[in-house]
Design a protein around this motif. Structure first.
Motif, PDB file in Angstrom:
ATOM      1  N   LEU A 159     -18.787 -85.482  78.478  1.00 41.07           N
ATOM      2  CA  LEU A 159     -19.620 -85.530  77.277  1.00 41.07           C
ATOM      3  C   LEU A 159     -19.232 -84.380  76.359  1.00 41.07           C
ATOM      4  CD1 LEU A 159     -23.275 -86.062  78.587  1.00 41.07           C
ATOM      5  CD2 LEU A 159     -21.678 -87.807  77.815  1.00 41.07           C
ATOM      6  N   GLY A 160     -19.423 -84.562  75.089  1.00 37.90           N
ATOM      7  CA  GLY A 160     -19.267 -83.437  74.175  1.00 37.90           C
ATOM      8  C   GLY A 160     -20.389 -82.430  74.391  1.00 37.90           C
ATOM      9  N   GLN A 161     -20.149 -81.200  74.012  1.00 36.89           N
ATOM     10  CA  GLN A 161     -21.167 -80.159  74.179  1.00 36.89           C
ATOM     11  C   GLN A 161     -22.458 -80.517  73.440  1.00 36.89           C
ATOM     12  OE1 GLN A 161     -21.081 -77.452  76.035  1.00 36.89           O
ATOM     13  NE2 GLN A 161     -18.932 -77.390  76.658  1.00 36.89           N
ATOM     14  N   THR A 162     -22.329 -81.038  72.230  1.00 36.93           N
ATOM     15  CA  THR A 162     -23.526 -81.379  71.448  1.00 36.93           C
ATOM     16  C   THR A 162     -24.297 -82.508  72.105  1.00 36.93           C
ATOM     17  OG1 THR A 162     -22.460 -80.664  69.403  1.00 36.93           O
ATOM     18  CG2 THR A 162     -24.358 -82.121  69.181  1.00 36.93           C
ATOM     19  N   GLU A 163     -23.581 -83.525  72.606  1.00 36.61           N
ATOM     20  CA  GLU A 163     -24.248 -84.631  73.284  1.00 36.61           C
ATOM     21  C   GLU A 163     -24.952 -84.143  74.541  1.00 36.61           C
ATOM     22  OE1 GLU A 163     -25.372 -88.695  74.014  1.00 36.61           O
ATOM     23  OE2 GLU A 163     -24.951 -87.423  72.300  1.00 36.61           O
ATOM     24  N   GLY A 164     -24.343 -83.233  75.264  1.00 37.33           N
ATOM     25  CA  GLY A 164     -24.986 -82.666  76.439  1.00 37.33           C
ATOM     26  C   GLY A 164     -26.278 -81.948  76.089  1.00 37.33           C
ATOM     27  N   GLN A 165     -26.265 -81.201  74.996  1.00 35.86           N
ATOM     28  CA  GLN A 165     -27.481 -80.506  74.567  1.00 35.86           C
ATOM     29  C   GLN A 165     -28.548 -81.485  74.079  1.00 35.86           C
ATOM     30  OE1 GLN A 165     -28.176 -77.216  75.049  1.00 35.86           O
ATOM     31  NE2 GLN A 165     -26.244 -77.385  76.193  1.00 35.86           N
ATOM     32  N   ARG A 166     -28.113 -82.592  73.492  1.00 33.89           N
ATOM     33  CA  ARG A 166     -29.079 -83.609  73.083  1.00 33.89           C
ATOM     34  C   ARG A 166     -29.780 -84.211  74.294  1.00 33.89           C
ATOM     35  NH1 ARG A 166     -30.440 -88.371  73.241  1.00 33.89           N
ATOM     36  NH2 ARG A 166     -28.695 -88.913  74.611  1.00 33.89           N
ATOM     37  N   VAL A 167     -29.012 -84.469  75.351  1.00 35.52           N
ATOM     38  CA  VAL A 167     -29.588 -85.002  76.583  1.00 35.52           C
ATOM     39  C   VAL A 167     -30.606 -84.023  77.152  1.00 35.52           C
ATOM     40  CG1 VAL A 167     -29.074 -85.571  78.993  1.00 35.52           C
ATOM     41  CG2 VAL A 167     -27.610 -86.453  77.166  1.00 35.52           C
ATOM     42  N   LEU A 168     -30.238 -82.747  77.207  1.00 34.71           N
ATOM     43  CA  LEU A 168     -31.147 -81.747  77.765  1.00 34.71           C
ATOM     44  C   LEU A 168     -32.423 -81.644  76.935  1.00 34.71           C
ATOM     45  CD1 LEU A 168     -31.607 -79.619  79.937  1.00 34.71           C
ATOM     46  CD2 LEU A 168     -30.366 -77.978  78.513  1.00 34.71           C
ATOM     47  N   ALA A 169     -32.283 -81.645  75.622  1.00 30.44           N
ATOM     48  CA  ALA A 169     -33.456 -81.558  74.755  1.00 30.44           C
ATOM     49  C   ALA A 169     -34.377 -82.753  74.953  1.00 30.44           C
ATOM     50  CB  ALA A 169     -33.023 -81.461  73.295  1.00 30.44           C
ATOM     51  N   ALA A 170     -33.792 -83.927  75.167  1.00 27.89           N
ATOM     52  CA  ALA A 170     -34.605 -85.127  75.363  1.00 27.89           C
ATOM     53  C   ALA A 170     -35.425 -85.059  76.651  1.00 27.89           C
ATOM     54  CB  ALA A 170     -33.705 -86.360  75.383  1.00 27.89           C
ATOM     55  N   LEU A 171     -34.990 -84.247  77.602  1.00 32.54           N
ATOM     56  CA  LEU A 171     -35.708 -84.107  78.873  1.00 32.54           C
ATOM     57  C   LEU A 171     -36.836 -83.085  78.817  1.00 32.54           C
ATOM     58  CD1 LEU A 171     -32.620 -84.157  81.278  1.00 32.54           C
ATOM     59  CD2 LEU A 171     -34.281 -85.996  80.960  1.00 32.54           C
ATOM     60  N   HIS A 172     -36.941 -82.334  77.730  1.00 31.37           N
ATOM     61  CA  HIS A 172     -37.951 -81.277  77.649  1.00 31.37           C
ATOM     62  C   HIS A 172     -39.378 -81.777  77.854  1.00 31.37           C
ATOM     63  CE1 HIS A 172     -35.266 -78.167  75.323  1.00 31.37           C
ATOM     64  NE2 HIS A 172     -34.874 -78.378  76.549  1.00 31.37           N
ATOM     65  N   PRO A 173     -39.817 -82.870  77.216  1.00 33.60           N
ATOM     66  CA  PRO A 173     -41.193 -83.324  77.447  1.00 33.60           C
ATOM     67  C   PRO A 173     -41.465 -83.673  78.913  1.00 33.60           C
ATOM     68  CG  PRO A 173     -40.297 -84.343  75.472  1.00 33.60           C
ATOM     69  CD  PRO A 173     -39.156 -83.671  76.156  1.00 33.60           C
ATOM     70  N   LEU A 174     -40.514 -84.297  79.567  1.00 31.50           N
ATOM     71  CA  LEU A 174     -40.681 -84.634  80.981  1.00 31.50           C
ATOM     72  C   LEU A 174     -40.763 -83.368  81.824  1.00 31.50           C
ATOM     73  CD1 LEU A 174     -40.734 -86.560  83.383  1.00 31.50           C
ATOM     74  CD2 LEU A 174     -38.224 -86.677  83.255  1.00 31.50           C
ATOM     75  N   ILE A 175     -39.905 -82.400  81.542  1.00 36.76           N
ATOM     76  CA  ILE A 175     -39.928 -81.136  82.279  1.00 36.76           C
ATOM     77  C   ILE A 175     -41.284 -80.461  82.136  1.00 36.76           C
ATOM     78  CG2 ILE A 175     -39.004 -78.773  82.251  1.00 36.76           C
ATOM     79  CD1 ILE A 175     -36.240 -80.049  81.671  1.00 36.76           C
ATOM     80  N   ASP A 176     -41.819 -80.438  80.929  1.00 31.94           N
ATOM     81  CA  ASP A 176     -43.123 -79.823  80.684  1.00 31.94           C
ATOM     82  C   ASP A 176     -44.213 -80.536  81.470  1.00 31.94           C
ATOM     83  OD1 ASP A 176     -44.732 -77.869  79.011  1.00 31.94           O
ATOM     84  OD2 ASP A 176     -45.683 -79.752  78.411  1.00 31.94           O
ATOM     85  N   ALA A 177     -44.212 -81.871  81.443  1.00 26.43           N
ATOM     86  CA  ALA A 177     -45.236 -82.647  82.143  1.00 26.43           C
ATOM     87  C   ALA A 177     -45.145 -82.440  83.654  1.00 26.43           C
ATOM     88  CB  ALA A 177     -45.093 -84.127  81.800  1.00 26.43           C
ATOM     89  N   LEU A 178     -43.934 -82.424  84.192  1.00 23.87           N
ATOM     90  CA  LEU A 178     -43.763 -82.224  85.626  1.00 23.87           C
ATOM     91  C   LEU A 178     -44.203 -80.830  86.059  1.00 23.87           C
ATOM     92  CD1 LEU A 178     -40.295 -83.936  86.242  1.00 23.87           C
ATOM     93  CD2 LEU A 178     -42.513 -84.706  87.094  1.00 23.87           C
TER      94      LEU A 178
END
Length: 214
Positions: A159-178
């Protein structure tokens, strides 16, 4: 006056990629899923990691870490539970090797005598001295766990670096809830159903060529 509590900066350091736990060498079975074509782009990486967080080691590690943070926690019993929850030899090696590295490095910095334990119990063992809110500790742990797997995907999908960071950012709400859920969970709430990820970890053990240890 301080810009950030010292304990928070300590935890950020302990969970950073620069901390010598060897986390960069582990893919949690993701390498096999990529090589098999099950994970091949940003969207499939995000789905895979969301399932691992929600139904697999992410949630169980967070609960074990929350339990280990308690002053009265039986760390030996939690160590046994963490070992028993490992679904394969590589998963056990992954959590034990990183936990031992974490305990050794943290002990060298703090002067505390920290026994080597599976990673979530080792982090809880050390972080109980920081006086930080449990949800905050859990969220940073889960973020570091997800970030390490995103880094593996960036290198191996690739993955490109930017795409990788987009994936990580998209997981933030789930991480917070867990993190919020695990902070009030008990050992009776431990469960895992990320069967495809567990099978991927088992399949990884028999790969002829691999760049990650798990």
């Amino acid at each position: 006056m301080s810009a950030a509590p010292p304990g928070l900066l300590n935890l950020v350091q302990w969970l950073s990629p620069a901390f010598p736990t060897g986390g960069f060498a582990y893919s949690h079975g993701l390498e096999w899923a990529i090589s098999a074509g099950e994970v091949r782009d940003g969207a499939s990486v995000e789905r895979w990691l969301a399932d691992v967080l929600r139904f697999g080691a992410g949630r169980t590690d967070a609960i074990l870490l929350a339990q280990a943070l308690a002053a009265e926690a039986d760390l030996d019993a939690l160590t046994d539970i963490a070992r028993a929850l490992a679904p394969s030899a590589e998963r056990l090696r992954e959590t034990e090797d990183q936990g031992a590295g974490f305990a050794a490095a943290t002990a060298a910095l703090t002067g505390f005598d920290l026994a080597p334990r599976p990673l979530p119990v080792a982090v809880g063992q050390a972080a109980r001295t920081l006086a930080l809110p449990a949800p905050q500790v859990l969220a940073l742990y889960l973020h570091a766990f997800a970030a390490n797997l995103v880094s593996a995907a960036v290198r191996f999908v690739p993955l490109g670096q930017t795409e990788g960071q987009r994936v990580l950012a998209a997981l933030h709400p789930l991480i917070d809830a867990l993190a919020l859920e695990a902070a009030t969970a008990t050992l009776d709430d431990l469960a895992t159903s990320a069967l495809r990820a567990d099978l991927a970890a088992m399949q990884h053990e028999t790969m002829d060529v691999r760049i990650f240890r798990t």
